[in-house]
Design a protein around this motif. Structure first.
Motif, mmCIF file in Angstrom:
data_model
loop_
_atom_site.group_PDB
_atom_site.id
_atom_site.type_symbol
_atom_site.label_atom_id
_atom_site.label_comp_id
_atom_site.label_asym_id
_atom_site.label_seq_id
_atom_site.Cartn_x
_atom_site.Cartn_y
_atom_site.Cartn_z
ATOM 1 N N ASN A 81 -9.477 0.868 -0.714
ATOM 2 C CA ASN A 81 -9.465 2.339 -0.760
ATOM 3 C C ASN A 81 -8.052 2.893 -0.747
ATOM 4 N N GLU A 82 -7.157 2.284 -1.508
ATOM 5 C CA GLU A 82 -5.757 2.727 -1.514
ATOM 6 C C GLU A 82 -5.610 4.155 -2.037
ATOM 7 N N THR A 83 -6.544 4.615 -2.846
ATOM 8 C CA THR A 83 -6.417 5.940 -3.449
ATOM 9 C C THR A 83 -6.929 7.066 -2.555
ATOM 10 N N VAL A 84 -7.469 6.750 -1.411
ATOM 11 C CA VAL A 84 -7.951 7.797 -0.500
ATOM 12 C C VAL A 84 -6.936 8.005 0.626
ATOM 13 N N LYS A 85 -7.162 9.028 1.426
ATOM 14 C CA LYS A 85 -6.208 9.352 2.485
ATOM 15 C C LYS A 85 -6.195 8.324 3.621
ATOM 16 N N ALA A 86 -7.290 7.597 3.797
ATOM 17 C CA ALA A 86 -7.376 6.630 4.896
ATOM 18 C C ALA A 86 -7.698 5.231 4.362
ATOM 19 N N PRO A 87 -6.731 4.566 3.742
ATOM 20 C CA PRO A 87 -6.994 3.216 3.234
ATOM 21 C C PRO A 87 -7.158 2.214 4.375
ATOM 22 N N LEU A 88 -7.796 1.111 4.054
ATOM 23 C CA LEU A 88 -8.054 0.057 5.030
ATOM 24 C C LEU A 88 -7.335 -1.218 4.622
ATOM 25 N N LEU A 89 -6.975 -2.016 5.603
ATOM 26 C CA LEU A 89 -6.423 -3.346 5.366
ATOM 27 C C LEU A 89 -7.429 -4.350 5.902
ATOM 28 N N LEU A 90 -7.818 -5.303 5.067
ATOM 29 C CA LEU A 90 -8.693 -6.390 5.493
ATOM 30 C C LEU A 90 -7.849 -7.641 5.627
ATOM 31 N N SER A 91 -8.031 -8.359 6.719
ATOM 32 C CA SER A 91 -7.303 -9.612 6.924
ATOM 33 C C SER A 91 -8.285 -10.719 7.273
ATOM 34 N N CYS A 107 0.843 -1.194 0.000
ATOM 35 C CA CYS A 107 0.000 0.000 0.000
ATOM 36 C C CYS A 107 0.873 1.237 0.000
ATOM 37 N N LYS A 108 0.439 2.275 -0.732
ATOM 38 C CA LYS A 108 1.068 3.591 -0.648
ATOM 39 C C LYS A 108 0.148 4.484 0.168
ATOM 40 N N LEU A 109 0.718 5.140 1.156
ATOM 41 C CA LEU A 109 -0.057 6.005 2.038
ATOM 42 C C LEU A 109 0.477 7.420 1.935
ATOM 43 N N LEU A 110 -0.419 8.393 1.699
ATOM 44 C CA LEU A 110 -0.028 9.789 1.653
ATOM 45 C C LEU A 110 0.293 10.253 3.068
ATOM 46 N N HIS A 111 1.489 10.774 3.253
ATOM 47 C CA HIS A 111 1.962 11.180 4.573
ATOM 48 C C HIS A 111 2.346 12.655 4.532
ATOM 49 N N THR A 112 1.951 13.395 5.545
ATOM 50 C CA THR A 112 2.348 14.792 5.683
ATOM 51 C C THR A 112 3.364 14.891 6.807
ATOM 52 N N ASP A 113 4.568 15.389 6.490
ATOM 53 C CA ASP A 113 5.609 15.467 7.519
ATOM 54 C C ASP A 113 5.495 16.759 8.324
ATOM 55 N N VAL A 114 6.438 16.978 9.230
ATOM 56 C CA VAL A 114 6.375 18.133 10.136
ATOM 57 C C VAL A 114 6.502 19.464 9.407
ATOM 58 N N ASP A 115 7.089 19.459 8.208
ATOM 59 C CA ASP A 115 7.218 20.684 7.408
ATOM 60 C C ASP A 115 6.012 20.900 6.514
ATOM 61 N N ASN A 116 4.958 20.126 6.740
ATOM 62 C CA ASN A 116 3.713 20.206 5.974
ATOM 63 C C ASN A 116 3.892 19.829 4.504
ATOM 64 N N TRP A 127 -8.591 -2.974 9.426
ATOM 65 C CA TRP A 127 -7.582 -2.151 10.072
ATOM 66 C C TRP A 127 -7.487 -0.786 9.402
ATOM 67 N N ASP A 128 -7.279 0.257 10.195
ATOM 68 C CA ASP A 128 -6.948 1.574 9.677
ATOM 69 C C ASP A 128 -5.435 1.593 9.475
ATOM 70 N N ILE A 129 -4.998 1.720 8.223
ATOM 71 C CA ILE A 129 -3.571 1.647 7.921
ATOM 72 C C ILE A 129 -2.810 2.839 8.498
ATOM 73 N N ALA A 130 -3.411 4.028 8.462
ATOM 74 C CA ALA A 130 -2.712 5.228 8.944
ATOM 75 C C ALA A 130 -2.356 5.132 10.425
ATOM 76 N N SER A 131 -3.267 4.614 11.233
ATOM 77 C CA SER A 131 -3.021 4.537 12.679
ATOM 78 C C SER A 131 -2.634 3.137 13.147
ATOM 79 N N LEU A 132 -2.684 2.169 12.223
ATOM 80 C CA LEU A 132 -2.414 0.758 12.543
ATOM 81 C C LEU A 132 -3.298 0.267 13.685
ATOM 82 N N SER A 133 -4.570 0.670 13.637
ATOM 83 C CA SER A 133 -5.499 0.253 14.684
ATOM 84 C C SER A 133 -6.618 -0.618 14.108
ATOM 85 N N LEU A 134 -7.120 -1.487 14.940
ATOM 86 C CA LEU A 134 -8.218 -2.376 14.563
ATOM 87 C C LEU A 134 -9.532 -1.591 14.643
#
Length: 123
Positions: A89-99, A35-44, A109-116
């Motif tokens: 939903n890989e093309t959106v900001k909050a993709p999901l992982l199904l297992s 998965c590719k996840l859009l990430h915003t770093d500390v410099d925005n 799973w929420d990929i951005a937060s790695l939470s169930l």
């Protein structure tokens, strides 16, 4: 046309020949997803971070950063072997992982937060 009857090469791949070795699981890896996840770093600044997910017989899912080959985290929600992984939903900001697992459950799973988010069980 002649058939090649020579024996296949049995050369062993040595550790030095490997590009990277991702070590985490205590048992056999059964499935992979990326998965590719859009990430915003500390410099925005926005950039994509690519992840590899590995599902194993040890009932866990490893999450690896492809750029650094470091273990980002592990997902624990199954009680038996993880047999399938699917990124939704890989093309959106909050993709999901199904297992899916041999425990007859589906975890979302929420990929951005790695939470169930949800655990769907066999009723």
């Amino acid at each position: 046309m002649e058939r090649n009857t020579s024996a296949p090469s049995t050369s062993k791949v040595e550790f030095e020949d490997k590009i990277h070795c991702l070590e985490y699981h205590q048992d056999t890896v059964l499935c992979l997803a990326t998965c590719k996840l859009l990430h915003t770093d500390v410099d925005n600044c926005n950039h994509f971070v690519q992840y590899i997910f590995s599902g194993s017989q040890d009932s866990s899912i490893g999450v690896w950063n492809v750029d650094t080959f470091q273990l980002k985290g592990c997902l624990l929600g199954h009680s038996r072997s993880v047999i399938n992984l699917y990124v939704m939903n890989e093309t959106v900001k909050a993709p999901l992982l199904l297992s899916t697992s041999r425990d007859n459950c589906i975890c979302i799973w929420d990929i951005a937060s790695l939470s169930l988010l949800f655990r769907i069980t066999d009723l």
